[in-house]
Scaffold this active site. Structure first.
Site, PDB file in Angstrom:
ATOM      1  CG  HIS A  56      -2.723  12.375  16.856  1.00 45.14           C
ATOM      2  ND1 HIS A  56      -2.552  11.755  15.633  1.00 45.14           N
ATOM      3  CD2 HIS A  56      -2.430  11.441  17.795  1.00 45.14           C
ATOM      4  CE1 HIS A  56      -2.182  10.499  15.829  1.00 45.14           C
ATOM      5  NE2 HIS A  56      -2.089  10.280  17.131  1.00 45.14           N
ATOM      6  CG  ASP A 112      -8.609  14.279  16.516  1.00 42.70           C
ATOM      7  OD1 ASP A 112      -9.219  13.306  17.003  1.00 42.70           O
ATOM      8  OD2 ASP A 112      -7.369  14.293  16.372  1.00 42.70           O
ATOM      9  CD  GLN A 162      -6.579  10.383  23.192  1.00 46.35           C
ATOM     10  OE1 GLN A 162      -6.993   9.841  24.222  1.00 46.35           O
ATOM     11  NE2 GLN A 162      -5.660   9.809  22.419  1.00 46.35           N
ATOM     12  CE  LYS A 175      -6.720   7.175  19.895  1.00 48.45           C
ATOM     13  NZ  LYS A 175      -5.402   6.564  20.047  1.00 48.45           N
ATOM     14  CB  CYS A 188       1.123  10.766  16.789  1.00 43.67           C
ATOM     15  SG  CYS A 188       1.519   9.082  16.375  1.00 43.67           S
TER      16      CYS A 188
END
Lengths: 415, 162
Positions: A130, A207, A210, A233, A372
């Site tokens: 991303h 990261d 998600q 999220k 993104c």
């Protein structure tokens, strides 16, 4: 499968907790919310927490002597401890509240990156990142001369880990990798990547924007140095995120933003930074949002991760099965078993924006564009894709509605 | 089939321009050309114009990729500007483009509609060099900086339409 302290996941029951899922779109279509990889909706419990904090306890934290400030501080710090337990971090001080994943990664790039990288050093990323895990490193490269290298993506949507050992070297200072791709849903083998990075003497940043909402996270088992994710999220409010950092590292890192709250002492000649985590929380933090994130964590922990994952896999399998029957539609990325609950696709000769617009006319909310992740789209030779992403409150009926609406999009454009 | 408000935007005349565009391709006698993309959605539009010595746009061609709105708008605009003087095309503002399109668009989709209009405004000031004219007008890759156009091109009016 459920354990003693969790309840079975019943999506219909869960939906009762989410007022927004009961609204209509364009006055007659029940909302089908399939944009969860962008942001998720909030249960009543989180909304009530925002109201209750605002109506009963709100004041600035760590400053006042008065009752409200004490209460706000206690709620804010108890949210930090909830995050610590949720991630199985060793210390609450290892949890930094930020505005979101983007700020968390920028914090590491600015603070750790500026102090520890220079010409001749390398940072290893992947082709599927991303922009939040890409641009801060581009900026760092411009400041310090560190070189960026990339683990390539294979045609099947998996990382080409054959290249991993070749790309790592004693020059590699950091490996920064997504735990789950926001476009393809790809879940790279973190354990293998961390091990290889360790052998090369590099740090690891994950990261996990998600990942954290959908799968169990154990930062100590991962052996990661930094883990970044967002509250919005995972059923929480927007405006709050987390950076987990290993204590020994955080304690040696210089402050990121300067201002109130992050200092021990200030004179006209300079300042002495505070201890962690305050050192990295300059200014008034997202107090109400952080407390709300704690409530979102409580909400998620009612259910077992096995149930959540099984439910999302069921929806993803159904989406693949139904969408693969639509002529001209191609799904990007791995098979459902090898990814998270994310289904990105392209239509031959129908642009993603036209698809998303027409789906919206049927109440189906999806994302269209490059999500993104422009380099990823370039890798697969597509300008833009349409993405449906699932969460614990989505149902099989909603996946059917997506497929039916998509077939109508195809007919509308006479494909 | 869809029956309902989507026809507000995907009206028949728009779908016709999308499926059977006017002057999609190369302008055989191009004197001016320009190209721009909208990185947000991956749309790009390339425009080639034949402007005669009297300053009249004799022919206008476009090529590109993108959503129905961006491609249909480009087709409509090519039809609109042929036969107009450079000055008249300059005076054709963003508001006029949105009016020509004829359908109310949300601010996000207005950008799709206005992409070809922006490219045309730049193309008026982007003459091709003689060697380019001899072959076909060289198409630049999307995303290339507009400032590398053969001659300095002023910024187009940026005033957004209502």
């Amino acid at each position: 499968m459920t354990t003693a302290d969790t309840v079975p996941l019943d999506p219909q029951q869960v939906r009762q907790d989410f007022p927004i899922l009961h609204r209509l779109v364009h006055e007659k279509f029940p909302l089908v919310y399939l944009d969860n990889a962008a942001t998720t909706q909030r249960p009543r419990q989180v909304i009530q927490s925002i109201v209750q904090t605002s109506e009963q306890h709100y004041a600035n934290v760590h400053r006042g002597i008065h009752t409200l400030s004490e209460q706000s501080t206690e709620l804010y710090e108890s949210a930090r401890r909830k995050v610590q337990q949720f991630l199985n971090a060793a210390w609450p001080e290892e949890i930094i509240f930020t505005r979101g994943t983007t700020e968390s990664i920028n914090l590491v790039a600015r603070s750790w990156g500026d102090a520890n990288t220079g010409p001749g050093d390398e940072i290893l990323l992947t082709e599927m990142e991303h922009h939040a895990n890409l641009v801060p490193w581009h900026q760092l490269a411009a400041r310090t001369g560190v070189q960026l290298r990339f683990i390539p993506l294979r045609d099947d949507g998996q990382l080409d880990l054959e290249q991993l050992e070749r790309l790592l070297s004693p020059r590699t200072r950091l490996v920064a990798v997504s735990a789950m791709s926001n476009v393809l849903g790809t879940v790279p083998p973190l354990e293998r990547i961390v091990q290889a990075a360790r052998s090369a003497g590099a740090l690891v940043l994950v990261d996990a924007a998600q990942w954290v909402p959908h799968r169990p996270t154990d930062v100590q088992a991962w052996d990661a140095d930094f883990v970044a994710f967002s509250g919005h999220k995972m059923l929480g409010p927007s405006g709050v995120g987390v950076l987990y950092g290993r204590r020994e590292l955080l304690e040696r890192m210089p402050p990121f933003l300067g201002g109130g709250g992050m200092i021990r002492r200030v004179t006209l000649q300079g300042f002495e930074p505070a201890e962690i985590p305050a050192r990295f929380e300059a200014g008034t933090p997202p107090i109400v949002a952080a407390i709300g994130l704690g409530v979102a964590i409580d909400y998620l922990r009612q259910f077992s991760w096995e149930d959540i994952q099984a439910h999302e896999l069921r929806l993803t399998r159904l989406a693949h099965e139904l969408l693969e029957q639509i002529p001209g539609l191609r799904i990007l990325g791995p098979a459902p078993e090898n990814k998270g609950g994310i289904v990105s696709f392209v239509f031959r000769r129908i642009h993603a924006h036209d698809v998303a617009y027409l789906l919206d006319r049927h109440g189906v909310a999806v994302r269209a564009g490059h999500h993104c992740a422009m380099p990823l789209h370039k890798r697969y030779g597509v300008g833009a894709s349409t993405r449906a992403s699932f969460y614990l409150y989505n149902t099989e009926e909603e996946v059917h509605r997506l497929a039916e609406a998509l077939d109508q999009v195809r007919q509308f454009f006479r494909q | 089939m869809f029956s309902g408000p989507e026809e507000e935007i995907y009206q028949e005349h728009i779908l016709e321009h999308y499926e059977d565009p006017y002057h999609r391709g190369h302008c055989p006698r191009a004197t001016h050309a320009h190209e721009e993309d909208n990185p947000l959605c991956g749309d790009f539009i390339h425009v080639e114009l034949h402007i005669d010595p009297q300053g009249v746009v004799r022919e206008a061609y476009f090529d590109g990729e993108g959503c129905c709105i961006s491609q249909a708008a480009a087709s409509m605009l090519m039809e609109q500007i042929e036969g107009k003087t450079v000055q008249e095309v300059e005076q054709f503002r963003a508001e006029d483009m949105l009016r020509l399109f004829g359908v109310r668009l949300t601010p996000n989709r207005q950008k799709c509609c206005l992409l070809s209009w922006k490219v045309v405004q730049q193309a008026l000031y982007s003459p091709l060099q003689q060697k380019d004219r001899d072959g076909s007008a060289a198409r630049r890759s999307p995303g290339q900086d507009a400032s590398s156009a053969p001659s300095p091109a002023p910024e187009p009016p940026t005033k957004d339409a209502p």
